[in-house]
Enzyme design. Structure first.
Site, PDB file in Angstrom:
ATOM      1  N   GLU A 102     -18.163   8.390 -15.061  1.00 45.40           N
ATOM      2  CA  GLU A 102     -18.748   9.166 -16.144  1.00 45.40           C
ATOM      3  C   GLU A 102     -19.517  10.399 -15.649  1.00 45.40           C
ATOM      4  O   GLU A 102     -19.341  11.505 -16.154  1.00 45.40           O
ATOM      5  CB  GLU A 102     -19.651   8.236 -16.952  1.00 45.40           C
ATOM      6  CG  GLU A 102     -20.141   8.814 -18.240  1.00 45.40           C
ATOM      7  CD  GLU A 102     -21.647   8.794 -18.308  1.00 45.40           C
ATOM      8  OE1 GLU A 102     -22.267   7.951 -17.618  1.00 45.40           O
ATOM      9  OE2 GLU A 102     -22.203   9.642 -19.016  1.00 45.40           O
ATOM     10  N   ILE A 126     -15.117   0.607 -11.903  1.00 42.12           N
ATOM     11  CA  ILE A 126     -14.888  -0.839 -12.056  1.00 42.12           C
ATOM     12  C   ILE A 126     -15.510  -1.317 -13.360  1.00 42.12           C
ATOM     13  O   ILE A 126     -15.169  -2.373 -13.859  1.00 42.12           O
ATOM     14  CB  ILE A 126     -15.456  -1.657 -10.878  1.00 42.12           C
ATOM     15  CG1 ILE A 126     -16.980  -1.537 -10.784  1.00 42.12           C
ATOM     16  CG2 ILE A 126     -14.799  -1.277  -9.571  1.00 42.12           C
ATOM     17  CD1 ILE A 126     -17.630  -2.620  -9.934  1.00 42.12           C
ATOM     18  N   ASP A 127     -16.456  -0.540 -13.910  1.00 41.26           N
ATOM     19  CA  ASP A 127     -17.175  -0.989 -15.110  1.00 41.26           C
ATOM     20  C   ASP A 127     -16.316  -0.902 -16.381  1.00 41.26           C
ATOM     21  O   ASP A 127     -16.648  -1.511 -17.389  1.00 41.26           O
ATOM     22  CB  ASP A 127     -18.442  -0.139 -15.323  1.00 41.26           C
ATOM     23  CG  ASP A 127     -19.366  -0.171 -14.122  1.00 41.26           C
ATOM     24  OD1 ASP A 127     -19.318  -1.162 -13.374  1.00 41.26           O
ATOM     25  OD2 ASP A 127     -20.132   0.795 -13.932  1.00 41.26           O
ATOM     26  N   ARG A 162     -24.283 -29.483 -10.703  1.00 39.49           N
ATOM     27  CA  ARG A 162     -25.231 -28.379 -10.891  1.00 39.49           C
ATOM     28  C   ARG A 162     -24.735 -27.385 -11.922  1.00 39.49           C
ATOM     29  O   ARG A 162     -23.543 -27.323 -12.212  1.00 39.49           O
ATOM     30  CB  ARG A 162     -25.362 -27.578  -9.589  1.00 39.49           C
ATOM     31  CG  ARG A 162     -26.238 -28.196  -8.565  1.00 39.49           C
ATOM     32  CD  ARG A 162     -26.215 -27.296  -7.334  1.00 39.49           C
ATOM     33  NE  ARG A 162     -26.956 -27.918  -6.254  1.00 39.49           N
ATOM     34  CZ  ARG A 162     -26.815 -27.598  -4.979  1.00 39.49           C
ATOM     35  NH1 ARG A 162     -25.956 -26.673  -4.624  1.00 39.49           N
ATOM     36  NH2 ARG A 162     -27.532 -28.197  -4.061  1.00 39.49           N
ATOM     37  N   GLY A 170     -21.292  -4.065 -13.674  1.00 37.65           N
ATOM     38  CA  GLY A 170     -20.840  -3.514 -14.954  1.00 37.65           C
ATOM     39  C   GLY A 170     -21.793  -2.500 -15.559  1.00 37.65           C
ATOM     40  O   GLY A 170     -21.516  -1.954 -16.612  1.00 37.65           O
ATOM     41  N   ARG A 171     -22.930  -2.305 -14.902  1.00 39.93           N
ATOM     42  CA  ARG A 171     -23.997  -1.442 -15.435  1.00 39.93           C
ATOM     43  C   ARG A 171     -24.328  -1.799 -16.888  1.00 39.93           C
ATOM     44  O   ARG A 171     -24.680  -2.945 -17.134  1.00 39.93           O
ATOM     45  CB  ARG A 171     -23.674   0.045 -15.287  1.00 39.93           C
ATOM     46  CG  ARG A 171     -23.972   0.552 -13.911  1.00 39.93           C
ATOM     47  CD  ARG A 171     -24.217   2.025 -13.818  1.00 39.93           C
ATOM     48  NE  ARG A 171     -25.595   2.400 -14.079  1.00 39.93           N
ATOM     49  CZ  ARG A 171     -26.630   2.162 -13.288  1.00 39.93           C
ATOM     50  NH1 ARG A 171     -26.472   1.530 -12.155  1.00 39.93           N
ATOM     51  NH2 ARG A 171     -27.837   2.564 -13.616  1.00 39.93           N
ATOM     52  N   GLN A 273     -17.405  -6.864  -5.373  1.00 41.00           N
ATOM     53  CA  GLN A 273     -16.501  -6.546  -6.480  1.00 41.00           C
ATOM     54  C   GLN A 273     -15.887  -5.163  -6.368  1.00 41.00           C
ATOM     55  O   GLN A 273     -14.940  -4.835  -7.076  1.00 41.00           O
ATOM     56  CB  GLN A 273     -17.249  -6.625  -7.823  1.00 41.00           C
ATOM     57  CG  GLN A 273     -17.745  -8.006  -8.143  1.00 41.00           C
ATOM     58  CD  GLN A 273     -18.927  -7.981  -9.104  1.00 41.00           C
ATOM     59  OE1 GLN A 273     -18.763  -8.149 -10.292  1.00 41.00           O
ATOM     60  NE2 GLN A 273     -20.121  -7.748  -8.586  1.00 41.00           N
TER      61      GLN A 273
HETATM   62  O1  F6P Z   1     -20.577   1.903 -11.578  1.00 50.39           O
HETATM   63  C1  F6P Z   1     -20.110   1.027 -10.605  1.00 50.39           C
HETATM   64  C2  F6P Z   1     -21.241   0.173 -10.079  1.00 50.39           C
HETATM   65  O2  F6P Z   1     -20.701  -0.706  -9.115  1.00 50.39           O
HETATM   66  C3  F6P Z   1     -22.028  -0.584 -11.141  1.00 50.39           C
HETATM   67  O3  F6P Z   1     -21.341  -1.707 -11.619  1.00 50.39           O
HETATM   68  C4  F6P Z   1     -23.291  -0.870 -10.386  1.00 50.39           C
HETATM   69  O4  F6P Z   1     -24.393  -1.051 -11.253  1.00 50.39           O
HETATM   70  C5  F6P Z   1     -23.472   0.370  -9.560  1.00 50.39           C
HETATM   71  O5  F6P Z   1     -22.212   0.983  -9.441  1.00 50.39           O
HETATM   72  C6  F6P Z   1     -24.035   0.123  -8.182  1.00 50.39           C
HETATM   73  O6  F6P Z   1     -24.236   1.360  -7.576  1.00 50.39           O
HETATM   74  P1  F6P Z   1     -24.564   1.551  -6.021  1.00 50.39           P
HETATM   75  O7  F6P Z   1     -23.303   1.289  -5.250  1.00 50.39           O
HETATM   76  O8  F6P Z   1     -25.013   2.957  -5.935  1.00 50.39           O
HETATM   77  O9  F6P Z   1     -25.627   0.549  -5.673  1.00 50.39           O
END
Ligand code: F6P
Length: 341
Positions: A102, A126-127, A162, A170-171, A273
């Protein structure tokens, strides 16, 4: 044409397949030549680039990461559009293909629409939260890795009777949690779009336990329980001032254990991921987007990006694609409900 190609923002599985697709089509079908810009906009602003021929992209579509490197360099830093234009003139670059999420595409749209720079885009994250495209490459791989992780921890959870709380990336959207949770048979799926109460989470966990199952909770890093104010960020801000999400699983696990009496562990999957080989689906999608991006550049469709509509590759204006996040719709949430608990 001489085309610069770059990857910007967080990396993701499939970036190399885009690069290979673009270079192969550009060279073979159109007779173009390519320069690889190192580390996103930085490569253009600092004139740090190298020649990308078909030999340089041989065999890379199954490799994670990006052979070009990436960074979160802002396109308006370090001389901005004027400097980019200067470097492009000196290097004889006729176009730039910007591959990113984005933030990258919003920058690329501005460069094309407001500054008149010859830029086209390819959506990556990936989000899976970008508008203008049904899916982004990288998402299928991330969801597959998360599904595999759920399958793996389930055996330990069952042996020890457990509950396991697995946090995925996924932010601010819940696509990875939704798909991995459904694929992995989770008993609770927690996503930012549809906050649920602590009481609901405990009920899902108890109900799974009562049926003799080891409860599996999949939580998106951006999830906020109902009536709670803010997302959990154990790591604070990154160097660009962005909140580094992560830690909601660690927050939930002791609460679940206390409320239900079921021994509970948390696990944060994190950057696992984003790494490793892309799935076949992501390789194909990324390759097709790379092929299409070269056509956009060839046709001088500045400000547009290649995208996926159903099974077809389409093109949309980047400015439209970044207008709002693509969130999980209610229909996907509703159909999941009967599988929870
Ligand atoms: O936007 C992809 C992402 O992997 C998100 O899912 C995650 O919150 C963020 O980037 C992590 O960013 P960084 O690699 O800068 O810690």
């Amino acid at each position: 044409m001489n085309i610069g190609i770059m990857t910007s923002g967080g990396d993701g599985p499939g970036l190399n397949a885009v690069i290979r697709g673009a270079v192969r089509k550009g060279v073979r079908a159109h007779g173009h030549s390519f320069m690889g810009l190192r580390d996103g906009w930085r490569g253009l602003l600092e004139d740090d680039m190298f020649e990308l021929d078909t030999h340089a992209v041989r065999g890379i579509s199954g490799r994670g990461g990006t052979i070009l490197g990436t960074s979160r360099t802002h396109p308006y830093s370090g001389g901005g559009p004027a400097r980019m234009r200067q470097v492009m003139d000196e290097r004889g670059l006729d176009a730039v293909i910007a591959i990113g999420g984005e933030g990258t595409l919003a920058g690329a749209a501005r460069l094309a629409d407001d500054e008149g720079l010859p830029v086209v885009g390819v959506p990556k994250t990936i989000d899976n939260d970008l508008g203008g495209t049904d899916y982004t490459f990288g998402f299928d791989t991330a969801a597959a890795i998360a599904t595999h992780a759920i399958d793996s921890v389930r055996t330990t959870a069952e042996s020890h009777h457990r509950c396991m709380v697995i946090e995925v990336m996924g932010r601010n959207v819940g696509w990875i949690a939704l798909n991995a949770g459904m694929a992995g048979g989770a008993h609770a799926v927690l996503i930012p779009e549809f906050p649920v109460s602590y009481a609901q989470i405990y009920e899902w966990v108890r109900s799974a336990k009562d049926r003799g199952r080891a409860p599996i909770v999949v939580v998106a890093e951006g999830f906020v329980p109902e009536d709670v104010d803010s997302q959990v960020s154990e790591a604070g801000l990154d160097k660009h001032g962005r909140v580094r999400l992560g830690g909601v699983a660690n927050h939930l696990a002791p609460l679940i254990e206390e409320a239900t009496g079921i021994e509970t562990r948390s696990m944060i999957l994190g950057h696992l991921q984003r790494g490793g080989a892309p799935t076949g689906y992501d390789r194909v999608l990324a390759t097709r987007l790379g092929l299409a991006a070269v056509d956009l550049a060839t046709e001088h469709r500045w400000g547009e990006m290649a995208s996926l509509r159903g099974i077809d590759i389409a093109h949309v204006r980047m400015a439209d694609a970044v207008k709002e996040l693509k969130r999980v719709p209610r229909s996907r949430w509703d159909e999941l409900q009967v599988l929870l608990g």
